[in-house]
Design a protein around this motif. Sequence first.
Motif, PDB file in Angstrom:
ATOM      1  N   MET A   1      -3.927  -5.333   1.460  1.00 28.68           N
ATOM      2  CA  MET A   1      -2.515  -5.037   1.235  1.00 28.68           C
ATOM      3  C   MET A   1      -2.378  -4.297  -0.100  1.00 28.68           C
ATOM      4  SD  MET A   1       0.522  -5.580   2.614  1.00 28.68           S
ATOM      5  CE  MET A   1       1.391  -7.017   3.157  1.00 28.68           C
ATOM      6  N   PRO A   2      -1.670  -3.205  -0.119  1.00 31.26           N
ATOM      7  CA  PRO A   2      -1.525  -2.419  -1.349  1.00 31.26           C
ATOM      8  C   PRO A   2      -0.466  -2.946  -2.312  1.00 31.26           C
ATOM      9  CG  PRO A   2      -0.475  -1.298   0.473  1.00 31.26           C
ATOM     10  CD  PRO A   2      -1.115  -2.525   1.041  1.00 31.26           C
ATOM     11  N   LEU A   3      -0.022  -4.185  -2.110  1.00 33.52           N
ATOM     12  CA  LEU A   3       1.022  -4.772  -2.963  1.00 33.52           C
ATOM     13  C   LEU A   3       0.435  -5.821  -3.893  1.00 33.52           C
ATOM     14  CD1 LEU A   3       3.780  -5.394  -0.278  1.00 33.52           C
ATOM     15  CD2 LEU A   3       3.750  -3.594  -2.010  1.00 33.52           C
ATOM     16  N   THR A   4       0.939  -5.850  -5.132  1.00 34.24           N
ATOM     17  CA  THR A   4       0.527  -6.848  -6.105  1.00 34.24           C
ATOM     18  C   THR A   4       1.770  -7.391  -6.784  1.00 34.24           C
ATOM     19  OG1 THR A   4      -1.437  -5.513  -6.547  1.00 34.24           O
ATOM     20  CG2 THR A   4      -0.963  -7.289  -8.086  1.00 34.24           C
TER      21      THR A   4
ATOM     22  N   ALA B   1       0.320   0.392  -4.553  1.00 31.44           N
ATOM     23  CA  ALA B   1      -0.697   1.435  -4.709  1.00 31.44           C
ATOM     24  C   ALA B   1      -0.396   2.561  -3.719  1.00 31.44           C
ATOM     25  CB  ALA B   1      -2.082   0.857  -4.445  1.00 31.44           C
ATOM     26  N   ILE B   2      -0.357   3.787  -4.239  1.00 32.75           N
ATOM     27  CA  ILE B   2      -0.031   4.959  -3.413  1.00 32.75           C
ATOM     28  C   ILE B   2      -1.016   6.077  -3.707  1.00 32.75           C
ATOM     29  CG2 ILE B   2       1.629   6.879  -3.260  1.00 32.75           C
ATOM     30  CD1 ILE B   2       3.803   5.004  -2.924  1.00 32.75           C
ATOM     31  N   ARG B   3      -1.380   6.807  -2.670  1.00 30.74           N
ATOM     32  CA  ARG B   3      -2.135   8.062  -2.838  1.00 30.74           C
ATOM     33  C   ARG B   3      -1.179   9.186  -2.470  1.00 30.74           C
ATOM     34  NH1 ARG B   3      -6.899  10.312  -3.912  1.00 30.74           N
ATOM     35  NH2 ARG B   3      -7.409  12.245  -2.856  1.00 30.74           N
ATOM     36  N   LEU B   4      -0.795   9.971  -3.473  1.00 31.17           N
ATOM     37  CA  LEU B   4       0.213  11.009  -3.297  1.00 31.17           C
ATOM     38  C   LEU B   4      -0.429  12.373  -3.047  1.00 31.17           C
ATOM     39  CD1 LEU B   4       3.199  11.836  -3.393  1.00 31.17           C
ATOM     40  CD2 LEU B   4       2.905  12.239  -5.835  1.00 31.17           C
ATOM     41  N   THR B   5       0.059  13.069  -2.029  1.00 28.75           N
ATOM     42  CA  THR B   5      -0.344  14.447  -1.763  1.00 28.75           C
ATOM     43  C   THR B   5       0.861  15.348  -2.028  1.00 28.75           C
ATOM     44  OG1 THR B   5      -1.897  13.715  -0.062  1.00 28.75           O
ATOM     45  CG2 THR B   5      -1.254  16.036  -0.017  1.00 28.75           C
TER      46      THR B   5
ATOM     47  N   GLY C   1      -9.852  -1.922  -1.984  1.00 27.00           N
ATOM     48  CA  GLY C   1      -8.406  -2.113  -2.021  1.00 27.00           C
ATOM     49  C   GLY C   1      -7.730  -1.342  -0.900  1.00 27.00           C
ATOM     50  N   ALA C   2      -6.428  -1.185  -1.017  1.00 24.98           N
ATOM     51  CA  ALA C   2      -5.665  -0.449  -0.013  1.00 24.98           C
ATOM     52  C   ALA C   2      -4.570   0.325  -0.724  1.00 24.98           C
ATOM     53  CB  ALA C   2      -5.058  -1.400   1.004  1.00 24.98           C
TER      54      ALA C   2
END
Length: 105
Positions: A1-4, A13-17, A35-36
Motif C-alpha cells: 500500500m502506498p499510504l503511510t 507515494a506517487i510516481r509522476l509523469t 514498496g508501492a
Amino acid sequence: MPLTPQEKGVRLAIRLTPKASKNGFGAVEQTADGGAQVKAYVTTVPEDGKANKSLIKLLSKALKIPASQISVASGQTNRNKQILFDGAPDELMRRLGHWIEDLTP
C-alpha cells in the motif's frame, strides 16, 4: 500500500509523469525496494514546480480534499514523490484506501 499514516495526516507515494497526453491516474505499481506507488500523469511541463501544482490540483479534484491540505513532502524535482495530506490520519487512510482500491484493475 502506498499510504503511510503520519502524526497529522497521511503520506502517499506517487510516481509522476509530466508532459503526458492527459491528466489522470494509473494503477498502483510495486517499487524496486518492495514498496508501492500510485502512477500519476499531468500534461504540464516540469518547470518551476508547475507539474507539482498540477498534481496537487488533480489530487484535490479526485479526492475532494482542499488543495491547501495537500503538499509535496519530498521529491519536488524527482518523479518519485511523497505527497502529504493534512488532516485526521484515520479518516484520510480510509478515504485514500478506497480511492486506491478503485484505481486497481
